[in-house]
Design an enzyme around this catalytic site. Structure first.
Site, PDB file in Angstrom:
ATOM      1  N   ASP A 139       0.959 -14.767  -2.899  1.00 19.24           N
ATOM      2  CA  ASP A 139      -0.039 -14.228  -1.968  1.00 19.24           C
ATOM      3  C   ASP A 139      -1.448 -14.685  -2.361  1.00 19.24           C
ATOM      4  O   ASP A 139      -1.602 -15.752  -2.958  1.00 19.24           O
ATOM      5  CB  ASP A 139       0.091 -12.684  -1.969  1.00 19.24           C
ATOM      6  CG  ASP A 139      -0.260 -12.079  -0.623  1.00 19.24           C
ATOM      7  OD1 ASP A 139      -1.398 -12.256  -0.182  1.00 19.24           O
ATOM      8  OD2 ASP A 139       0.601 -11.418  -0.019  1.00 19.24           O
ATOM      9  N   HIS A 197      -5.471  -9.049   0.647  1.00 17.24           N
ATOM     10  CA  HIS A 197      -4.110  -9.169   1.173  1.00 17.24           C
ATOM     11  C   HIS A 197      -3.056  -9.052   0.071  1.00 17.24           C
ATOM     12  O   HIS A 197      -2.083  -8.299   0.185  1.00 17.24           O
ATOM     13  CB  HIS A 197      -4.006 -10.513   1.903  1.00 17.24           C
ATOM     14  CG  HIS A 197      -2.782 -10.703   2.736  1.00 17.24           C
ATOM     15  ND1 HIS A 197      -1.629 -11.257   2.233  1.00 17.24           N
ATOM     16  CD2 HIS A 197      -2.532 -10.433   4.034  1.00 17.24           C
ATOM     17  CE1 HIS A 197      -0.726 -11.331   3.203  1.00 17.24           C
ATOM     18  NE2 HIS A 197      -1.240 -10.832   4.304  1.00 17.24           N
ATOM     19  N   SER A 520       2.961  -8.926   7.472  1.00 12.74           N
ATOM     20  CA  SER A 520       2.570  -9.021   6.064  1.00 12.74           C
ATOM     21  C   SER A 520       2.784  -7.703   5.351  1.00 12.74           C
ATOM     22  O   SER A 520       3.017  -7.678   4.144  1.00 12.74           O
ATOM     23  CB  SER A 520       1.088  -9.376   5.948  1.00 12.74           C
ATOM     24  OG  SER A 520       0.887 -10.734   6.150  1.00 12.74           O
TER      25      SER A 520
END
Ligand SMILES: *[C@@H]1O[C@H](CO)[C@@H](O)[C@H](O)[C@H]1NC(C)=O
Ligand SMILES: *[C@@H]1O[C@H](CO)[C@@H](O)[C@H](O)[C@H]1NC(C)=O
Ligand SMILES: *[C@@H]1O[C@H](CO)[C@@H](O)[C@H](O)[C@H]1NC(C)=O
Ligand SMILES: *[C@@H]1O[C@H](CO)[C@@H](O)[C@H](O)[C@H]1NC(C)=O
Ligand SMILES: *[C@@H]1O[C@H](CO)[C@@H](O)[C@H](O)[C@H]1NC(C)=O
Ligand SMILES: *[C@@H]1O[C@H](CO)[C@@H](O)[C@H](O)[C@H]1NC(C)=O
Ligand SMILES: *[C@@H]1O[C@H](CO)[C@@H](O)[C@H](O)[C@H]1NC(C)=O
Ligand SMILES: *[C@@H]1O[C@H](CO)[C@@H](O)[C@H](O)[C@H]1NC(C)=O
Ligand SMILES: *[C@@H]1O[C@H](CO)[C@@H](O)[C@H](O)[C@H]1NC(C)=O
Length: 718
Positions: A139, A197, A520
């Site tokens: 990620d 994220h 996600s």
């Protein structure tokens, strides 16, 4: 990305600058290609010198070293190099080379969510085994100081761990966050997450149980991952939300597999890609070979055929709602209150602010452009200090950059509204939005207020998100994708303090926990669930773990979802039920290779000559076939189930029918005498012919009275 479309639009502006910095000084005629050569040979072999030899032959010695971008040598045999079109073709023609494809940039696509899916804080656990489980997160890096990753109460890393912590300056691992590697280049290389994220996905999969987490008081509760006692290893492949370079992703897989992770979660992808040029399919194939399940987001495109996680060894996750929804009310000065959707953490200072319609906030645009608050139309003087009313979902972006106090937009999706907003916002249904517009046109001085969000119970959940990418699988037509759905709307999880929660420059706040939506977010939920199952069944293969989760999934109600199984696969994930599935559909590396050969893909290994069959013969927990329209059809699905329940058990088949197809199961009863025993059967699906663009589904359930082992059956036409 994912997160939400708006956020992505803001970032697109920043990215252009980044790209030119990275490549400004490179040879522009050459692109980076991945040269894939399959598994590492047995015995003495130096992959890097072999890679350089291949480059020497084509480019000459002096150019070869400069051309080599990455040499993968720990888990599979491949390299990345900067090549011209002609050079890459010469390399592709070499006999040891299985495929050559261009690298490109992929996008990255609390927690009530675990309670919602039945994995409560008091659910049975296997804490000692759990603390030996390592989740590899590919990620944007991670925020190491987050409480979600604190190592209080953790012993040293599991003995099997072979990874390292090279997270750059000012980045320390601990006994929870046991590893970090960085593949991005340029400037200060750090595994620190600058966009939030990676911290969000890592904490959703395996974050600690953190009491009293919230986003400005919203979603208040305990934030926890699926396996709070598990360890995390962060593999940073992107600085931003849409610059995850394929050659970096492959490097992360190469390391994660060799480092000894148990499960890989990757909320990244972009558009369906043929398997032999899909880096995530290739990396996860080698992971599966080593017993590691890779869980991937289905994608945030939302339309038919857009699911990009297509390989059968991947666990591909759609996103759906949980029973908590965020509303943000709009009070009008005429006494009316309208209920809108939004994650709005702002409280306006006071009540009754001027409302201005986009059409009236422009001095030089056509009414049509102005209505939706096109950024180039808005006149700051007409907007400042007012609540802007826009005919678009994302009008709040322009509202914030032009100095508005708040934004009211129109949003036609039931359970999602604006989120990650830098100013007070609400998203109204078209009907409620019209009420606001009528009010504005009925008076000279329309006033109103946007209230801070509140959480309410959503009895419609779970519904698949509008943005969740749908099947059918455009690469392997006879494999149903996505596999399953998991929570992916308004999920609270850890964030980065190096950015604002809306990632807008206008927003000066920072937040330890943030609410995001996307596949996600659903992907790490499924990774956490898979890890949870693995803590009870450490020896199960990746396929068995995936089968257990798929066949025990809650059935979704197709009346509420026109795309049916193309939207939610086998249904909604139910981790606790998956601990005891009764039967599993297992598949070995040889089964996958046979399937690949059946669809004429020989790049993972050379195919035997006497191959026969098709992809629907793979021992998959769901059954799907593409058929010709208007012709009567008969399709057979051979399957083998392994008894993982009680020794002496008998399962009866039951078909949940569909009037448009006939389904028969032979034999219709399976009797097992031992645990681990395998039995085969054939499902035959026939029908008189379906029109074009039609999808019909049914299900097969094997039941012993205790376990219900359910598989979706899908036939469809193009
Ligand atoms: C390390 O990073 C954190 C977060 O960005 C920052 O607050 C801190 O000042 C940094 N420390 C050093 C020594 O640079
Ligand atoms: C790297 O970080 C250091 C310390 O934070 C800073 O002084 C330096 O300017 C940074 N370099 C780049 C290229 O960003
Ligand atoms: C989905 O993908 C299609 C095909 O690439 C593209 O035309 C469309 O704009 C995408 N939609 C979204 C919402 O990303
Ligand atoms: C809120 O508005 C009042 C009156 O306009 C003003 O005095 C006060 O400073 C404002 N408070 C904040 C936090 O902006
Ligand atoms: C409208 O005016 C603004 C400010 O004067 C200007 O920046 C913008 O480009 C104009 N837009 C159009 C479509 O002419
Ligand atoms: C499915 O949803 C429809 C419409 O909301 C409802 O009438 C029906 O009872 C639901 N079916 C099941 C099995 O829950
Ligand atoms: C695979 O290739 C063989 C030989 O070229 C061909 O007969 C067969 O139809 C192909 N199968 C598929 C699924 O494309
Ligand atoms: C299938 O049948 C329908 C209705 O008879 C017809 O309109 C359509 O053209 C046919 N499609 C094909 C592919 O033959
Ligand atoms: C299963 O049934 C067989 C035959 O009836 C019996 O011999 C065996 O002991 C049983 N196994 C178990 C574990 O109950």
């Amino acid at each position: 990305m994912s997160i939400s479309i708006p956020l992505y639009q803001i970032l697109a502006v920043l990215l252009v600058a980044t790209l030119s910095v990275c490549y400004g000084d490179r040879d522009k005629a050459k692109d980076v290609y991945i040269v894939y050569m399959g598994s590492l040979p047995e015995g003495e072999y130096s992959p890097t010198s072999h890679h350089l030899n291949i480059l020497n032959e084509v480019l000459g010695e002096s150019a070869a070293t400069n051309a080599l971008v990455r040499s993968y040598s720990r888990s599979f045999n491949a390299f990345a190099a900067r090549l011209s079109d002609e050079e890459q073709q010469r390399i592709a023609s070499k006999k040891e080379v299985l495929s050559v494809f261009p690298s490109r940039k992929l996008q990255l696509q609390t927690t009530r969510s675990w309670d919602f899916m039945g994995l409560t804080e008091t659910a049975k656990r296997n804490p000692n085994v759990e603390s030996n489980v390592i989740i590899g997160v590919i990620d944007t890096g991670i925020w190491p100081e987050s409480e979600s990753f604190s190592d209080e109460g953790f012993g040293p890393p599991p003995k099997k761990w072979k990874g390292v912590c090279i997270g750059g300056n000012n980045f320390t691992c601990n006994n929870k966050l046991i590893g970090a590697r960085v593949y991005t280049s340029g400037g200060n290389t750090t595994a620190r997450d600058k966009v939030g994220h990676g911290s969000h996905t890592a904490s959703t999969a395996a974050g600690n149980n953190v009491l009293d987490a919230s986003f400005y008081g919203l979603a208040k509760g305990n934030a926890r991952g699926g396996v709070p006692s598990a360890r995390i290893a962060a593999y940073k492949v992107a600085e931003h939300l849409d610059n995850a370079e394929v050659y970096n992703i492959l490097a992360a897989f190469d390391d994660a597999i060799a480092d000894g992770v148990d499960i890989i979660t990757i909320s990244i992808g972009m558009g369906p890609t043929p398997l032999d040029s899909d880096s995530i399919a290739i990396g996860s194939f080698h992971a599966m070979w080593e017993g590691i399940l890779t869980v991937q987001a289905a994608g945030n495109n939302g339309s038919r055929s857009s699911v990009f996680s297509v390989a059968p060894w991947l666990f591909s996750i759609a996103a759906s709602s949980i029973d908590r929804k965020f509303i943000s009310k709009v009070d009008l000065a005429n006494g009316k209150t309208l209920v809108g959707n939004a994650v709005n953490s702002f409280t306006l200072n006071g009540t009754n602010f001027p409302l201005v319609y986009g059409k009236a906030a422009s001095s030089n645009c056509s009414d049509d452009d102005a209505r939706s608050c096109d950024e180039s139309c808005l006149d700051r003087n007409l907007v400042e200090g007012k609540i802007l009313v826009c005919d678009s979902e994302t009008g709040w972006i322009a509202a914030s950059s032009s100095g508005a106090l708040g934004a009211i937009t129109t949003f036609s999706h039931e359970n999602v509204g604006p989120s990650g907003v830098p100013l007070p916002s609400s998203g109204l249904t078209p009907e409620n939005y019209d009420v606001v517009k009528s009010f504005i046109s009925s008076t000279e001085n329309a006033l109103g207020t946007i209230l801070k969000s509140e959480a309410i119970v959503d009895t419609t959940a779970p519904l698949v998100a509008h943005f969740s990418s749908r099947g059918p699988n455009s690469i392997v037509a006879d494999i149903l994708k996505p596999d399953i759905t998991a929570p992916g709307i308004n999920i609270l999880a850890a964030f980065s303090l190096d950015t604002s929660p809306s990632q807008s420059n206008v927003d000066k706040r920072s937040a330890k926990y943030n609410i995001l939506s996307g596949t996600s977010m659903s992907c790490p939920h499924a990774a956490g669930a898979a890890a949870y199952v693995k803590t009870f069944h450490p020896n199960w293969s990746p396929s068995a773990i995936k089968s257990a989760l798929m066949t025990t999934a809650w059935p979704m109600n197709a009346t509420n979802e026109v795309d049916g199984e193309f939207a939610f696969g086998a249904g909604h994930i139910n981790p606790v039920k998956a601990l005891e599935p009764g039967l599993v559909y297992d598949a070995s590396i040889d089964d996958y290779i046979k399937m690949l050969c059946n669809i004429n893909i020989s790049f993972f290994s050379r195919c035997p000559k006497d191959i026969s069959g098709s992809a629907k013969d793979l021992n998959y927990p769901s059954m799907q076939a593409l058929i010709e329209s208007n012709n009567s059809f008969t399709v057979k699905f051979p399957r083998i189930v392994t008894n993982v329940g009680l020794a002496n058990s008998t399962y009866e088949s039951k078909v949940i029918k569909n009037s448009q197809i006939k389904v028969s199961v032979e034999p219709s009863t399976l009797s097992f005498e031992t645990s681990g025993e395998k039995k085969s059967f054939i499902v035959t699906v026939s029908g008189k012919g379906l029109p074009a663009s039609k999808m019909v589904s049914a299900s097969l359930v094997w039941s012993d009275g205790t376990h219900n082992v359910r598989s979706p059956i899908v036939v469809y036409t193009n």
